[in-house]
Design an enzyme around this catalytic site. Structure first.
Site, PDB file in Angstrom:
ATOM      1  N   HIS A 307       0.813  -1.218   0.000  1.00 49.49           N
ATOM      2  CA  HIS A 307       0.000   0.000   0.000  1.00 49.49           C
ATOM      3  C   HIS A 307       0.847   1.269   0.000  1.00 49.49           C
ATOM      4  O   HIS A 307       0.449   2.298   0.566  1.00 49.49           O
ATOM      5  CB  HIS A 307      -0.959   0.012   1.193  1.00 49.49           C
ATOM      6  CG  HIS A 307      -1.898  -1.152   1.219  1.00 49.49           C
ATOM      7  ND1 HIS A 307      -2.788  -1.401   0.210  1.00 49.49           N
ATOM      8  CD2 HIS A 307      -2.078  -2.142   2.143  1.00 49.49           C
ATOM      9  CE1 HIS A 307      -3.492  -2.495   0.502  1.00 49.49           C
ATOM     10  NE2 HIS A 307      -3.076  -2.962   1.654  1.00 49.49           N
ATOM     11  N   HIS A 336      -0.990  -4.490   6.849  1.00 51.49           N
ATOM     12  CA  HIS A 336      -1.167  -5.569   7.818  1.00 51.49           C
ATOM     13  C   HIS A 336       0.139  -5.874   8.549  1.00 51.49           C
ATOM     14  O   HIS A 336       0.726  -6.959   8.428  1.00 51.49           O
ATOM     15  CB  HIS A 336      -1.704  -6.812   7.124  1.00 51.49           C
ATOM     16  CG  HIS A 336      -3.022  -6.582   6.471  1.00 51.49           C
ATOM     17  ND1 HIS A 336      -3.559  -7.419   5.521  1.00 51.49           N
ATOM     18  CD2 HIS A 336      -3.944  -5.589   6.631  1.00 51.49           C
ATOM     19  CE1 HIS A 336      -4.735  -6.958   5.131  1.00 51.49           C
ATOM     20  NE2 HIS A 336      -4.983  -5.842   5.785  1.00 51.49           N
TER      21      HIS A 336
END
Length: 433
Positions: A307, A336
């Protein structure tokens, strides 16, 4: 009970020893693999009128919102009191439902109760059903106060481990920066998620904001985003002057802490409602005596390869507002893994900027983001791809202790910690403002 703070010299010495130990430990630490997704069915003894998926959230200075679902029509009434089995008070609210493709939700009940006393245990039942009694504890009236913080929670076996650890932490309020159920258009997964978290969400207020997994748009078929999220997780946005459930703010501990929940997937350019609301909201904050905490979903600072840059547009639009408002700490999810940055502004270390922390490691089904940019940027102080949760203990008006609890073989291990000092004490920063 108030914590007595050690001297700064002893804190630095002890912290140095701890970090040295943790650094040694992390070399041989084996990162956990993803675990199976859980499916939490309705209890065997439940019927169409049984309250399920109960969760509570703050609804003003001395009120609490109680939300639950029944499969069939039932009274939107909450009876409550401070003694188990005795309910001298009651309040009524409303019920709604939504449809999504071929799915029809149950009745989503929304009742605000109060006024409530702080730091008090209340017993309650929903819809006048004596078979299920719940209880919750209201937050304390003054500091200290403890927040549990977890992002990208999901509903896997790792999620269950995280929830167990948070239960043991005895937190006052939970903050969740997006990605709750990972239903991803499969609406019954929202129901399973609600049943999974109920043992926690019915006992302490959960305050959430949206992530990308809450959007759930389907071209032509379901064009309205956040349908399930807005129907199931109604936050007190209107009380803070916001016109959207996707961003809002609230105060706790008699105004000692101001929490701002921003929407990474709501418009945030200078002409948007969120931008204008944020400017006005931060303008009301008394930085001489308040901690200011912000939650977003997509991180503005991120040294993980996952990301990369997805929060950059929002940072470019809103970071200067947060900097001018002397925000103390910004929590994000989406990635994550766990990462803690130093105080930063405009990509550089800045003593007047907020500490940025990514905590998107609650237990989601997609697994961990374990690839980091090498070398580690100077502004990144600790990073690790493991499941876990964080705890922010705001001890007094000047100091707070942050700890990150790694799920190490299902045992909570403090793998990172730091003492934070409120920017309200930094005269140089307030002069800059």
């Amino acid at each position: 009970m108030r914590l007595s703070l050690p001297s700064f010299s002893s804190v630095a010495f002890i912290t140095g020893i701890i970090f040295a130990f943790l650094l040694q430990e992390s070399v041989s630490y084996e990162r956990p693999k993803a675990r199976e997704t859980l499916a939490i069915p309705l209890a065997d003894d439940a019927d169409e009128l049984t309250p399920q998926q109960v969760h509570i959230s703050l609804a003003g200075r001395d009120e609490m919102r109680v939300t639950w679902i029944t499969d069939d029509d039932a009274p939107s009434t909450v009876e409550y009191g401070t003694v188990s089995g005795e309910y001298p008070f009651s309040a009524s609210g409303s019920a709604s439902s939504y449809s999504y493709v071929m799915y029809n939700s149950g009745q989503i009940h929304d009742v605000v109760i109060g006024p409530l006393q702080p730091d008090t245990v209340y017993y309650y039942r929903c819809g006048s059903n004596p078979a299920r009694e719940f209880s919750f504890k209201t937050p304390p009236p003054v500091l200290p106060i403890k927040f549990a913080i977890v992002g990208d929670l999901g509903q896997t076996d790792w999620t269950n481990s995280t929830l167990t650890h948070m239960t043991d932490s005895n937190y006052d309020i939970l903050l969740l920066p997006g990605d709750l159920s990972y239903a991803d258009t499969n609406q019954p997964r929202w129901d399973s998620f609600g049943r999974l978290i109920e043992p926690l969400s019915s006992t302490r207020p959960w305050m959430v904001t949206q992530g990308n997994h809450e959007i759930e748009k389907i071209p032509i078929v379901e064009t309205k985003p956040f349908k399930a999220y807005n129907a199931r997780w109604r936050m007190p946005y209107d009380l803070s002057g916001s016109r959207s459930n996707l961003y809002y703010s609230f105060d706790v501990a008699n105004g000692s802490v101001h929490v701002i929940m921003l929407g990474s997937y709501a418009d945030f350019d200078s002409s948007s409602g969120q931008y204008k609301w944020l400017v006005e909201d931060l303008g009301k904050v008394d930085r001489r005596r308040m901690w200011t905490v912000v939650l977003i979903h997509a991180p503005w600072y991120n040294s993980n390869t996952a990301h990369q840059g997805e929060g950059e547009d929002m940072r470019a639009s809103l970071e200067e507002i947060l900097y001018g408002g002397r925000v103390d700490v910004v929590f994000a999810g989406h990635v994550h893994a766990y990462e803690r940055f130093t105080r930063v502004f405009n990509n550089d270390e800045d003593d007047c900027g907020p500490v940025h922390i990514t905590i998107g490691d609650g237990g989601n089904k997609e697994g961990l983001a374990s690839d980091y940019i090498d070398p580690q940027p100077k502004i990144s102080k600790f990073r690790e791809a493991s499941f876990g949760h964080g705890e922010l203990d705001i001890v007094n008006h000047s100091h707070a202790r942050w700890t990150w609890h790694r799920n190490d073989n299902d045992e909570p291990v403090i793998a990172d910690q730091a003492w934070l000092t409120s920017l309200s004490l930094n005269k140089a920063c307030n002069k800059k403002k």
